[in-house]
Design an enzyme around this catalytic site. Structure first.
Site, PDB file in Angstrom:
ATOM      1  CE  LYS A  68      -4.143  -1.931   2.228  1.00 25.58           C
ATOM      2  NZ  LYS A  68      -5.328  -1.830   2.874  1.00 25.58           N
ATOM      3  CB  ALA A 132      -5.086  -1.291   7.168  1.00 24.89           C
TER       4      ALA A 132
END
Length: 433
Positions: A68, A132
């Site tokens: 990510k 996250a």
């Protein structure tokens, strides 16, 4: 809703075979009559995932751990929320330019917005400071919650917390915060040691982002804490990713029911892909590693006809050869402990695609076309032998690409040795259940 051409989407990560995102997006495609495929993209490095995306002309990607953050360097532009959290979970291909977005922050906050009148001044603990975790912290902080990020290491957390408007501390100090928390969000991997949440107050809310397995559901039930499964976060971020991909937001309830379906381990692994992708060589290695029986459909046909595939094409023609392929493939219905290498044309027939989707764990082996060309110009491929030049090989692959995409559950690069590729697949399968 109609699409004029087949669209290709996927999720890139490692491991990624466990991902439920294909269930979610395929249900959206069915419900809204969209001609599209969604695939798990298993790669060791994000640059391989981006290269594959560009070579196969993906329309959009979801990105999961551990990429990510590292994916940002490969994007042409990013949205404002990405600059805030330094994390991307969605990328859209805009005429060859990849733009990154973050829909995780909406996915993390919406389960609480729908349960509480307001999130303002709620005391929130976020466990973990990966992509996250920071997205969750950003989402809740933006809605007025008082957020504290707890992480095992404190590196760079000072600047990050300042940017997000949160506080931070070491995860080892969790007892200092958890008794007063209204909300706890865990983004820690399942493999990490679980934290003790028994001192959370009754009526508080706990969300575990790990939807494959969780340590916390039973703990919450025993302590009077509302447990929120990770599938809710998964679905909310997915429907907002759909907005980026296809410019609409699908209904939550229909998508959520698909996300709850358990991923089942299949008794048959099938390998599909273009000529020269290494299906036979990788399949043999994989079957050996997993102690499964190996089936090569081309070899079975050659033995049955006492001729090479090239000779069979010449003597009976492609249509009859394809009928033979289908009969042999379907003969393995109900089989167990099998790895099947499928000829490059098997996914062209709808009945074969249905069998592979419903009866097998279907993996698309992909090799870039320059390497493929070198592998297939050996005189043993009847279709290649009839072609005038390599341009026709590229055109043939382009015609078949949508059938591979709509059949497989996952795609794996097969540009290394057969043993390396098989080891990678074996590890992905091991971690997916």
């Amino acid at each position: 809703m109609e699409c004029s051409e087949h669209k290709l989407f996927g999720i890139v990560g490692h491991p990624v075979f466990h991902s439920k995102s294909p269930n979610i997006f395929r249900s959206i495609f069915r419900e809204y009559n969209i001609d599209a495929s969604y695939i798990r993209i298993a790669v060791k490095w994000i640059d391989d995932g981006i290269r594959l995306c560009k070579e196969l002309d993906f329309n959009g990607l979801n990105i999961t751990a551990p990429f990510k953050n590292s994916v940002i360097a490969h994007l042409d532009s990013v949205s404002e929320e990405v600059n805030a959290v330094n994390s991307v979970n969605t990328a859209v291909n805009l005429d060859g330019n990849l733009r990154g977005y973050n829909t995780d922050y909406s996915g993390a906050s919406l389960p609480f917005e729908h349960r509480l009148d307001s999130l303002k001044f709620k005391r929130v603990i976020v466990l973990g400071a990966g992509g996250a975790g920071l997205s969750a912290a950003f989402g809740l902080s933006s809605l007025g919650s008082q957020v504290t990020i707890l992480n095992r290491t404190m590196r760079d957390l000072n600047n990050t917390a300042l940017r997000l408007g949160t506080s931070y501390d070491s995860l080892s100090n969790i007892e200092k915060y958890i008794k007063e928390a209204d909300i706890v969000i865990s983004t820690l991997p399942y493999e990490a040691d679980p934290v003790d949440i028994s001192s959370m107050k009754r009526g508080s809310l706990f969300l575990d982002a790990s939807y494959k397995k969780t340590h916390y559901k039973d703990m919450c039930e025993k302590s009077g804490i509302t447990f929120i499964p990770g599938e809710e976060w998964l679905v909310y971020q997915a429907i907002y990713a759909c907005k980026k991909f296809l410019d609409f937001i699908p209904g939550f309830d229909m998508v959520y029911s698909e996300a709850l379906n358990l991923r089942k381990e299949r008794d048959i692994i099938s390998l599909i892909g273009f000529m020269g992708a290494g299906k036979s060589s990788v399949g043999r290695e994989l079957a050996y590693m997993k102690r499964m029986d190996f089936i090569d459909i081309d070899e079975i046909i050659e033995k049955k006809m006492s001729k090479t595939v090239s000779e069979i094409f010449t003597s009976i023609g492609e249509d009859k050869f394809r009928a033979l392929e289908s009969d042999i493939l379907k003969s393995f219905k109900g089989g167990k402990n099998l790895v099947i290498s499928c000829g490059g044309g098997i996914p062209l027939k709808e009945e074969n695609r249905e069998f592979l989707i419903n009866e097998t764990e279907c993996i698309w082996l992909y090799c870039n076309m320059d390497s493929t060309i070198k592998r297939v110009l050996d005189g043993t491929r009847p279709i290649i032998n009839s072609m005038k030049d390599t341009k026709e090989v590229y055109e043939l692959f382009d015609k078949r690409k949508r059938f591979y995409a709509s059949t497989c559950g996952s795609i794996v690069l097969s540009e290394g040795s057969p043993k390396e590729t098989a080891e990678f697949i074996n590890e992905e399968i091991r971690l997916s259940f």
